[in-house]
Design an enzyme around this catalytic site. Sequence first.
Site, PDB file in Angstrom:
ATOM      1  N   PRO A 170       0.819  -1.219   0.000  1.00 64.85           N
ATOM      2  CA  PRO A 170       0.000   0.000   0.000  1.00 64.85           C
ATOM      3  C   PRO A 170       0.858   1.277   0.000  1.00 64.85           C
ATOM      4  CG  PRO A 170      -0.923  -1.595   1.515  1.00 64.85           C
ATOM      5  CD  PRO A 170       0.363  -2.182   1.014  1.00 64.85           C
ATOM      6  N   ALA A 172       4.136   1.329  -0.952  1.00 62.46           N
ATOM      7  CA  ALA A 172       5.321   1.167  -1.801  1.00 62.46           C
ATOM      8  C   ALA A 172       4.892   0.698  -3.182  1.00 62.46           C
ATOM      9  CB  ALA A 172       6.292   0.161  -1.179  1.00 62.46           C
ATOM     10  N   GLY A 173       4.703   1.655  -4.079  1.00 70.02           N
ATOM     11  CA  GLY A 173       4.314   1.337  -5.455  1.00 70.02           C
ATOM     12  C   GLY A 173       5.536   1.461  -6.338  1.00 70.02           C
ATOM     13  N   GLU A 422       4.525  -2.354 -14.210  1.00 64.01           N
ATOM     14  CA  GLU A 422       5.912  -2.544 -14.666  1.00 64.01           C
ATOM     15  C   GLU A 422       6.600  -1.190 -14.868  1.00 64.01           C
ATOM     16  OE1 GLU A 422       5.805  -5.557 -14.186  1.00 64.01           O
ATOM     17  OE2 GLU A 422       7.789  -6.275 -14.703  1.00 64.01           O
TER      18      GLU A 422
END
Lengths: 445, 363
Positions: A170, A172-173, A422
């Site tokens: 949540p 750490a994207g 990605e």
Amino acid sequence: MAIEFKTPEVIEKQLRNVQIVAEHAMRPDSRRLDDNEHERPWRYINMMLPQMQELERANIAAAKARAAKKKEAAMAVKSNGHHGGVAVLDAPPPAEEAVSEPKESIANMTLVHMIEMLSWGDAGIYLCIPGGALGGAAIQAVGTPEQIERFLTRYTEGPPKWGAMAMTEPQAGSDTGNIQTTATFDPATNEWVLNGQKIFCTNGKLALEESDGMVVVWATVDKKAGRAGMKPFVVEAGTPGVIVAKVEEKLGIRASDTATIIFDNARIPADNILGDPEVQSGPGNKGFKGAMKTFDSTRPIVAASAIGIGRAAFEFTRDTLAKEGVKMEYGKPRWKLSAVQADLLEMEAQLRAAWLLTLKATALLDARQENKLESSMAKAKAGRAVTMITQKAVELLGPLGYSTEFLVEKWMRDAKINDIYEGTGQINTLIVAREILGYTRNELK
Amino acid sequence: MYSFDMTSEQKMLVDTVRRYAEKNLRAVHREAEESKHVPEKVVQTGWELGLLPGFIDAQYGGYGEYSALTSALYLEEMAWGDLGVTLHLLTPNLFAIPIAQFGSDKQKEQYLSLFCNDSFPRATAAMIEPVVQFDPAELQTTAVKEGDNFVINGKKTYVPLARQAELFLVYAQESGTTQAYIVPADTQGVKVGKRIKLMGVQALEMYEVEFENVVVPKGNRLGGLKGIRIQKLLTLSRITLAALAVGVARAAYEYALAYAKERVAFGEPIAHRQSIAFMLANMRIEIEGTRLMVWEAAYKFDTGEDAAKAAYLAKNYADKMVLDVTDGAVQVLGGHGYIREHPVELWLRNGRGFVTLDGAVVA
């Protein structure tokens, strides 16, 4: 070598087969699976299963051979680090581990072509392909022969099974270095204890609840060590304390499951860690860098998937308009084209530019050359181009484009993910910028 | 396969042309633009590179065969140096390349050797006409067969080096199709008019030329009875122009990148800001994407595949790309970009020209 733009016959041949899958096991189910979000594409899964199991057998045999060789050599020269090899269908070995691989491999070139075609079929369904996927690729790349045998044999036999990779959290994207999930070693039981929450895990539910699969989970063994403390762990289906808490409801690629996984004192055997358990910083910090390095091989794949959707939308728009008498006229001066023709031209050119960038990034990968810049260029371009192309397709088809009677509106929703996962378009543009400017992440934030 | 590596011969050639472009074209680009004149020495040195004879068969005095791909590779380097001077240097190509592509054996024999000498050949081509909605496939200039001759009538513009030309290749409409005719400059009715003034590429001398009841023997029809296929010529022209556009864009991108790393604002180089860095990143992506499209089209041309669509896509893409990139470069330099002391304003003006030149440049 010489400059060449020709799809090899062997790829052409495979493409014809994949197109049959796309037309018969994907397109007919596209709308239904978009409407029924968490239903599984069984027709596609069953059709793909035998060949995927065969592919996994070959991959595993090759990975085992490489791992065995590496083990032998490991005493002398320490291997050059983790490589997640996060390919989706078929994980290519990274440069330093490609001991016996022929130089002129076309593994990745084949892969991007297949994925482009599968995504032309349906980008959400494509992701439900049975096999180890991202998780399997990571194990093939850095696992020991024993780990490869123990974790991956399941993908070669029996009912379909899935694998997944769990990185995002949540908080750490794009900022993957900030993950909070912990792995603590318990010497009393010789186990790692995992605690934390992972989100946006593609195929997480399929891997952990709906099959006897596994997930490769990134966790930190030492929060103070930052990126150096990040390690990948294999968590198998049925592990107590592992809960699939939620499956997301998404804008598009609804056929693909996107899971939230909670680790509540989940205990796994000591040797489920991939690679070296020691925390190393600086140049020895292979863990995090290895994870980042995998993006060089996965970004062209995501770009290819984007382009498959873009091609579907472009072709449908072009053909539908042609039936109505609006034909593309290649060769006319631009000032003689109608606005719709000019839009079609722009869509097709954008698609081509993105595809060629993707092929170049892929060719470098197959040649075991550095492709960080090229793979981020391809991904940034493809994500953006296909977002534009699919949006344009909806516009050009007017009431038909916006209607769910056709798939164009769905393709627009599906396409958008490729500008996000990605590495978002922004992250990839940032990588390109740093590469061309020769800047570190401190100089260009 | 898909492969993106030049042959070692191509690498050597590109290296040579790059050095020439840096030492000659880039060195004179501003002076040539401001004085509206290309220095004789640069033309001679450029001609001595032997690029055009490299595309002409040995039986006609050259030492190679045509390759659209090799051409695209070095055209990018030349345009990187300067577009105006490059177009001057390429003017003989506008005559020679169509002869080599479409000419009858007799025509090749008669004309191609002229392009294999030490001195810069005085030949050019007349394609563009002074009309809005110009279309190379629907020309206003006409060629009408009368007995053993063709009679040509019409107005052309953008004819490079027309004043000094001894030979023209004139494109005209003959019964609904575009054909080309070899017209010696001293033929009666050929009137070279005034030099035209353009927004960019001002070093290049271009003229209006009028053809009034110009009579040439039927043997001067390019390709004899077979004639030419205008779409093939346009394909080549599009590859040529798109390759040149990549060169101009790359020049602007490289200049802006270097500038952004040096220019300090708010205590640090402006390239440290995403607003600038992202512009540069996108320039790089678009240049690379366009270059690959050009290469693909050129590769298809060389291998005999139908390259028309690939070239059309590449050219249209390049037209937009070169404007975006050169405009972006002016923007990165800010106020300095608008000043003629820096070259980026010139590159923006040059970039605008590509869409107009469709069909008029083949190399």
